[in-house]
Motif scaffolding. Sequence first.
Motif, PDB file in Angstrom:
ATOM      1  N   ALA A 118       4.223   4.356  -1.563  1.00 44.82           N
ATOM      2  CA  ALA A 118       5.530   4.627  -2.166  1.00 44.82           C
ATOM      3  C   ALA A 118       5.704   3.706  -3.362  1.00 44.82           C
ATOM      4  O   ALA A 118       5.629   2.486  -3.234  1.00 44.82           O
ATOM      5  N   VAL A 119       5.918   4.303  -4.521  1.00 41.76           N
ATOM      6  CA  VAL A 119       6.150   3.550  -5.746  1.00 41.76           C
ATOM      7  C   VAL A 119       7.454   4.068  -6.344  1.00 41.76           C
ATOM      8  O   VAL A 119       7.534   5.246  -6.712  1.00 41.76           O
ATOM      9  N   GLY A 120       8.472   3.223  -6.378  1.00 43.47           N
ATOM     10  CA  GLY A 120       9.765   3.654  -6.896  1.00 43.47           C
ATOM     11  C   GLY A 120      10.368   4.791  -6.101  1.00 43.47           C
ATOM     12  O   GLY A 120      11.021   5.666  -6.658  1.00 43.47           O
ATOM     13  N   GLY A 121      10.120   4.816  -4.803  1.00 46.40           N
ATOM     14  CA  GLY A 121      10.693   5.848  -3.935  1.00 46.40           C
ATOM     15  C   GLY A 121       9.926   7.157  -3.919  1.00 46.40           C
ATOM     16  O   GLY A 121      10.346   8.117  -3.292  1.00 46.40           O
ATOM     17  N   VAL A 122       8.775   7.218  -4.606  1.00 45.58           N
ATOM     18  CA  VAL A 122       7.970   8.439  -4.679  1.00 45.58           C
ATOM     19  C   VAL A 122       6.576   8.144  -4.120  1.00 45.58           C
ATOM     20  O   VAL A 122       6.005   7.084  -4.376  1.00 45.58           O
TER      21      VAL A 122
END
Length: 149
Positions: A118-122
Amino acid sequence: VAAMQGWYDGFSRVERGQERGPLTSYFTIEDMRAMIMEGRLPDGYEIRHWGSMQDFTDAANKALPCADKAGNNPPWWENTACESLTGQSCNMYCDGGASCLSGRCVCGLGSNGISMCAVGGVCVEREDTCTYFGEPCRRIAADGPKAPW
């Protein structure tokens, strides 16, 4: 936990005359070798009816011994270089390749079979850098009833 419980419920043995349960169900070494190493059903396995969506939900939401005071199960990979929680809450479904586990959206596998981060919620796919004895790892998707060999 839910997947392991389902595997245990679906494939464990029980002595004749015993009720299936945590103190009476078991796997033999031969059963484990057949399923894990050889990718086949254990010798003598008979399909049986078991489980339901509620069983899966109950297992996924089971509070583990390491749960906090609110009953939340901390993922064992939390605070690593590959965070898997997107930060979203859920009841059944999540967006962008995540799965709903214990009310939280968790990244699943990418198209290359490697868990996403998960990077920045994605959820973002990772590069497959696995090697074994200097050669690229061979990955076999566990998505069919027959082993590829």
